[in-house]
Design a protein around this motif. Structure first.
Motif, PDB file in Angstrom:
ATOM      1  N   GLU A   1       0.811  -1.207   0.000  1.00 33.80           N
ATOM      2  CA  GLU A   1       0.000   0.000   0.000  1.00 33.80           C
ATOM      3  C   GLU A   1       0.852   1.268   0.000  1.00 33.80           C
ATOM      4  OE1 GLU A   1       0.695  -1.311   4.207  1.00 33.80           O
ATOM      5  OE2 GLU A   1       0.064  -2.272   2.347  1.00 33.80           O
ATOM      6  N   LEU A   2       2.053   1.193   0.581  1.00 36.83           N
ATOM      7  CA  LEU A   2       2.946   2.350   0.561  1.00 36.83           C
ATOM      8  C   LEU A   2       3.475   2.616  -0.842  1.00 36.83           C
ATOM      9  CD1 LEU A   2       5.043   1.912   3.840  1.00 36.83           C
ATOM     10  CD2 LEU A   2       2.923   3.184   3.482  1.00 36.83           C
ATOM     11  N   ILE A   3       3.750   1.544  -1.578  1.00 39.49           N
ATOM     12  CA  ILE A   3       4.204   1.695  -2.966  1.00 39.49           C
ATOM     13  C   ILE A   3       3.092   2.327  -3.806  1.00 39.49           C
ATOM     14  CG2 ILE A   3       5.190   0.527  -4.967  1.00 39.49           C
ATOM     15  CD1 ILE A   3       6.918   0.250  -2.507  1.00 39.49           C
ATOM     16  N   LEU A   4       1.879   1.819  -3.645  1.00 38.16           N
ATOM     17  CA  LEU A   4       0.759   2.341  -4.429  1.00 38.16           C
ATOM     18  C   LEU A   4       0.496   3.813  -4.124  1.00 38.16           C
ATOM     19  CD1 LEU A   4      -1.684  -0.680  -4.357  1.00 38.16           C
ATOM     20  CD2 LEU A   4      -0.865   0.490  -6.408  1.00 38.16           C
ATOM     21  N   LYS A   5       0.679   4.201  -2.882  1.00 41.31           N
ATOM     22  CA  LYS A   5       0.505   5.605  -2.517  1.00 41.31           C
ATOM     23  C   LYS A   5       1.478   6.483  -3.297  1.00 41.31           C
ATOM     24  CE  LYS A   5       0.583   8.657   1.536  1.00 41.31           C
ATOM     25  NZ  LYS A   5       0.840   8.734   3.004  1.00 41.31           N
ATOM     26  N   GLU A   6       2.711   6.012  -3.463  1.00 37.51           N
ATOM     27  CA  GLU A   6       3.712   6.769  -4.221  1.00 37.51           C
ATOM     28  C   GLU A   6       3.430   6.742  -5.719  1.00 37.51           C
ATOM     29  OE1 GLU A   6       7.142   8.518  -3.129  1.00 37.51           O
ATOM     30  OE2 GLU A   6       5.152   8.970  -2.353  1.00 37.51           O
TER      31      GLU A   6
END
Length: 390
Positions: free
Chosen positions: A242-247
């Motif tokens: 989810e952190l990757i997708l946020k970026e």
């Protein structure tokens, strides 16, 4: 949040007790960063217990700026014995860990946490031995399908493109040759993969790809700048996708699209010897789960994209098989999987020899199915893309 006339920003989040700095801080005198220091001192007064100083996006900090920040941190710890300060750095911003680490020698209540040291559990496995070159074979097999799939998901000539977690860069080379983007940035957290990527580009005689060392969860790329952002076979090997997708969402332009591919390894199949093959790939999923990775993520892609805020989500799947060109290519990929999964990963998990022997047999049976004159072997991949709202 404090925005300055210089090329940096400062923010204090009271909920997480985190003071964040981003950009480039190069003051000539204290007055140049007076507002920033005032915000920092305000955060220090309001915090209880631990203050986290996040410098993961701080690309540059000159000595003047460092001395000003360090003095404020040290003085705060000495004035308040109950206070601790944790400086959160990233290996991408290599200077930060060493520079801020010196403060702990002056004041023990200041410590440094390089957050991504344990964030990429799969990276070490995938960089070991001869696994990197086999990724080119994988891409060659998937490209036969993805060339047309990419068009259905919005990629066309002249777009600005970012390939995040680019690995060895062969996909970026193919996109550069096929779609002639106006700009193509290929970013990865592995220095060895990027070195290989540059060699691949040179080998293919392809120029114009901007290979960049970076952290996909904390990219030093500006927001809202790419029309099309790809991230292939990567969310499944991060323990915090989810952190990757946020970026990915952040760097994509409003109206642009983010394109992801992921697997569901337990759906790998083969005939003959199907039961052995199915057992092994079910165990592959459990093995990755042990290391906080999810190679079953493929069908979950739609939910992940929706949760990240994307709209107009498109999703499809395809099966890479031993009939996609030379069956030996498929067999070579499976052999590489066996070496990594039944080798280093299973051993590191502490699996007994009898389990590893049966585990290896499933990969061998998959290879047998791929090379059998009447056999069929498959590896399923899910593709999904979402549009960033305008």
């Amino acid at each position: 949040m404090l925005e300055t006339t210089q090329s940096f920003s400062a923010r204090y989040d009271e909920n997480s007790q985190e003071f964040s700095l981003a950009g480039t801080i190069r003051p000539e005198a204290g007055s140049d960063v007076a507002d920033c220091v005032a915000l920092f001192q305000s955060a220090l007064r309001r915090v209880g217990g631990v203050l986290y100083v996040n410098v993961k996006r701080l690309a540059r900090l000159n000595n003047t700026g460092f001395r000003i920040l360090a003095r404020a941190m040290i003085e705060a710890c000495r004035a308040r014995p109950e206070l601790r300060i944790v400086v959160v750095t990233s290996s991408v911003v290599g200077w930060a860990t060493a520079k801020f680490g010196r403060l702990s020698q002056i004041e023990p209540r200041i410590s440094v946490d390089e957050y991504d040291g344990q964030f990429y559990p799969g990276q070490g496995f995938l960089e070991d031995g001869g696994f990197i070159p086999i990724l080119r074979t994988q891409t060659k097999m998937t490209w036969r399908h993805e060339r047309s799939i990419l068009c259905r998901h919005g990629l066309k000539e002249g777009l600005s493109v970012a390939d995040i977690c680019c690995g060895i860069g062969d996909f970026a080379v193919l996109v550069q040759r096929e779609f002639a983007p106006s700009r193509l940035v290929a970013l990865d957290h592995s220095r060895s993969s990027l070195a290989y990527a540059r060699r691949v580009a040179q080998e293919f005689g392809v120029a114009g790809v901007e290979y960049t060392y970076g952290d996909a969860a904390e990219m030093l790329l500006e927001s809202d700048q790419f029309d099309f952002v790809t991230c292939r076979h990567s969310l499944q090997i991060f323990n915090k996708p989810e952190l990757i997708l946020k970026e990915l969402f952040r760097i994509c332009k409003p109206g642009g699209r983010v394109y992801i591919t992921n697997e569901k390894n337990s759906h790998c199949l083969g005939e003959p010897r199907a039961p052995s093959i199915q057992w092994t790939y079910n165990e592959v999923a459990k093995l990755f789960q042990h290391f906080e990775m999810d190679v079953e993520l493929g069908p979950k892609s739609r939910r992940y994209l929706m949760d990240a805020g994307f709209q107009d989500i498109r999703m499809e799947s395809f099966m890479v098989t031993n009939l996609d060109g030379d069956p030996q290519d498929f067999a070579d990929v499976i052999a590489a999987w066996e070496n990594v999964y039944a080798g280093d990963m299973a051993v590191r998990r502490g699996d007994p020899p009898e389990f590893i022997q049966r585990f290896r047999q499933g990969f061998q049976d998959h290879i047998y199915a791929a090379l059998h004159p009447k056999g069929y072997a498959g590896w399923p991949i899910w593709v999904a893309s979402g549009q960033k709202p305008v």
